[in-house]
Scaffold this active site. Structure first.
Site, PDB file in Angstrom:
ATOM      1  N   HIS A  98       0.829  -1.209   0.000  1.00  9.56           N
ATOM      2  CA  HIS A  98       0.000   0.000   0.000  1.00  9.56           C
ATOM      3  C   HIS A  98       0.865   1.261   0.000  1.00  9.56           C
ATOM      4  O   HIS A  98       0.660   2.181  -0.811  1.00  9.56           O
ATOM      5  CB  HIS A  98      -0.910  -0.002   1.221  1.00  9.56           C
ATOM      6  CG  HIS A  98      -1.663   1.281   1.411  1.00  9.56           C
ATOM      7  ND1 HIS A  98      -2.918   1.493   0.903  1.00  9.56           N
ATOM      8  CD2 HIS A  98      -1.324   2.447   2.026  1.00  9.56           C
ATOM      9  CE1 HIS A  98      -3.322   2.718   1.199  1.00  9.56           C
ATOM     10  NE2 HIS A  98      -2.368   3.308   1.891  1.00  9.56           N
ATOM     11  N   HIS A 145       1.757   4.677  -2.892  1.00  7.15           N
ATOM     12  CA  HIS A 145       1.910   6.131  -2.793  1.00  7.15           C
ATOM     13  C   HIS A 145       3.210   6.577  -3.477  1.00  7.15           C
ATOM     14  O   HIS A 145       3.226   7.548  -4.245  1.00  7.15           O
ATOM     15  CB  HIS A 145       1.950   6.569  -1.333  1.00  7.15           C
ATOM     16  CG  HIS A 145       0.644   6.476  -0.622  1.00  7.15           C
ATOM     17  ND1 HIS A 145      -0.464   7.208  -0.980  1.00  7.15           N
ATOM     18  CD2 HIS A 145       0.268   5.753   0.464  1.00  7.15           C
ATOM     19  CE1 HIS A 145      -1.461   6.938  -0.148  1.00  7.15           C
ATOM     20  NE2 HIS A 145      -1.049   6.048   0.733  1.00  7.15           N
TER      21      HIS A 145
END
Length: 599
Positions: free
Chosen positions: A370, A374
């Site tokens: 995750h 970004h």
């Protein structure tokens, strides 16, 4: 001594990098020249602030908090100045690109202050005090054992002793009541700042980030939650029944909300850690990913390398050497740090980092994917001008890494050697239940956190009713309740990082919707044709190319344009969630046939 040297050096950098630039932007009556000059000024300020914030998160001291507060104060003052300057062009005929930048200038500060040096300084000081209190909190029990967040989170995940769980649950929340006064004041200042920028209140300002009227967006979020409500209610009903069987109906009533301390998570936002208590009776033993990670000898850096390899398999370039030199992967033994996982763009187009206290657990393995989502998003849109670097809406950034982590299927784990082979479909219900305990269980939670804050900022919820309102919303949307009476002498929302840190939480709700939309589209691009929950687009260059096209757009276009470039549709839609969990939903309905669901 090393910390002191770093702080002295940083202070010198801030004295140069954060010196207010000449007000070139505000001198121009040409909107195009104005935004170009504004971006140049903000670019340098944001870079210096990123360095200050990094130090404050990784070296929690009085001095680091002061430096971060000073950085925030100067940036806040500049953004307020530029936001007010942008208002001069309201109603003027400008290009769509310039109009979008002018709008973003008004939204550049998620926590604005009025144009008053004293209030700007107060906001910066109190904001940093709140995050410092969170990051340094320890709970000491009657035996004198003092526990920090990672240790307490681990107890919540593994213990099955309701008394121990209650003690830790309450102990973690002892940090929050002292935050109440500062939090209320931060909200007051931010609300005044939002009104000065032309918004009704802070909540309205946050909702304006979605290329929609704030009230229309609130209605849209409610619609999306409604799409998955039947699935969530079926899940809550089953989990409550199984926990009642295990703990007894005196602790977990067969009807009503589930006590928050028994769901395996400090905040009851994910229920994955009670999987062993609620799994299908015919469920196979499956595999223990945590044990496999440890058996493979994967240390923190190795786990991050594995996550990076997913992105490079799609065609993305590897992360730069500076990522590996400057990131924080494990909790230091000699100092306090904010262990909450985060991804950092230091602003120069080359320096990207993550900050995590990594342990060899399945949750951490997924979180790594995750957070890297970004970082790869940040790299993809680095050629956009400063105001267009970011997600097409705030949920996009969160959704990318989550869409990637949906590809952490048994098939993918077999491909990279973390399990011997992909299991057959005999335990798909068990795997889907685990996924639902994590992803679906969190959806009402991600929705209600900002519902609570919107009530405060609008005045609907007075400060003296903040805690009671919190638990009313948790029961209404989550079907979760406190393990004991929690009146307004408590401040339980403050025990969640994003509340004292003033991070809008609606982005996570939107991300929960978008991640499945993105995932289904990427599986289609990879040519996958089987059950959706078994798809992994690992190593698909076509999926990677489609993804990169959207990421490179950053925030330069309204989010429906970005969404359409990947999915072919311009509307956010939760149908992919229902498609993904369709076999599980049918199974849950069978299990719940004789139960009274709802709360």
């Amino acid at each position: 001594m090393k910390i002191r040297v770093v702080l002295v050096s940083l202070a010198a950098v801030l004295a140069l990098g954060l010196t207010p630039a000449p007000q070139e932007a505000n001198r121009s009556d040409d909107p195009d020249i104005f935004v170009e000059a504004a971006e140049a000024e903000l670019d340098g300020l944001f870079r210096a602030q990123a360095n200050a914030d990094w130090i404050a998160a990784n070296f929690i001291t009085y001095d680091s908090q002061k430096i971060a507060a000073a950085a925030q104060e100067l940036v806040t003052a500049k953004v307020i100045e530029l936001a007010k300057g942008a208002a001069r062009f309201d109603g003027m005929d400008v290009s769509p690109r310039t109009a979008r930048k002018l709008a973003f200038l008004k939204l550049a500060l998620p926590v604005p202050a009025p144009d008053d040096p004293a209030l700007i300084a107060e906001l910066a000081a109190k904001s940093n005090a709140l995050t410092g209190t969170y990051g340094s909190h320890r709970y000491c029990n009657e035996d004198g054992e003092c526990l920090a967040e990672p240790e307490m989170v681990n107890i919540m995940a593994t213990s099955r002793d309701p008394d121990e769980l209650l003690e830790v649950w309450k102990g973690w929340r002892t940090m929050a009541p002292p935050m109440r006064e500062d939090y209320v004041r931060v909200m007051e200042i931010a609300n005044a700042g939002a009104k000065e920028l032309g918004f009704d209140d802070l909540g309205s300002m946050w909702r304006s980030n979605y290329d929609m009227d704030p009230d229309a967006f609130a209605a849209e979020a409610e619609r999306l939650l409604g799409q998955i409500q039947p699935l969530y209610e079926a899940l809550q009903c089953h989990v409550r029944a199984k926990l009642s069987e295990f703990y007894g109906s005196q602790i977990v009533p067969e009807q009503g909300p589930i006590p928050a301390h028994l769901l395996g998570n400090m905040w009851a936002q994910s229920w994955l850690n009670v999987s062993d208590l609620v799994a299908p009776e015919t469920s196979a033993d499956g595999f223990d990913l945590g044990a496999n990670l440890r058996a493979a000898g994967l240390e923190a850096r190795d786990m991050v390398r594995t996550g990076e390899a997913f992105f490079t398999s799609l065609g993305f370039d590897p992360l730069p050497d500076t990522f590996w030199e400057r990131s924080l992967f494990t909790k230091p033994r000699d100092r306090d740090v904010v262990c909450h996982a985060s991804a950092w763009d230091m602003g120069d187009g080359e320096d990207y980092r993550i900050k995590m206290c990594i342990e060899p657990t399945p949750e951490m393995f997924e979180t790594i994917h995750h957070e890297l989502g970004h970082n790869f998003y940040q790299r993809a849109d680095r050629d956009q001008p400063p105001l267009f670097r970011g997600g097409a809406n705030p949920g996009f950034h969160e959704a990318i890494g989550d869409a990637i982590s949906l590809s952490i299927t048994p098939g993918y784990l077999a491909q990279i050697g973390l399990i011997e082979s992909e299991p057959d479909d005999s335990d798909d219900i068990g795997l889907l239940l685990d996924m639902a305990l994590d992803r679906v269980a969190a959806m009402p939670w991600t929705y209600l956190v900002d519902q609570w804050r919107w009530g405060i900022s609008s005045g609907k919820t007075p400060p003296e009713a903040m805690n009671v309102s919190w638990w009313e919303l948790r029961e209404k949307y989550q079907g979760v309740g406190p393990p004991e009476v929690r009146g307004d002498e408590f401040f339980d929302p403050g025990a969640k990082y994003h509340v004292p840190a003033m991070v809008s939480y609606t982005r996570y709700f939107i991300a929960r919707i978008l991640q499945f939309q993105f995932y289904r589209a990427l599986c289609d691009a990879a040519g996958y044709a089987g059950p959706l929950h078994r798809c992994s687009f690992f190593s698909s260059k076509e999926a990677g190319a489609r993804l990169n096209t959207m990421l490179e757009m950053g925030a330069s276009q309204p989010w429906p344009d970005a969404l359409e470039s990947l999915t072919g549709t311009r509307e956010m839609d939760a149908s992919a969630i229902n498609d993904y969990f369709a076999p599980l939903h049918a199974w849950l309905n069978e299990q719940n046939a004789s139960r009274q669901c709802g709360w």
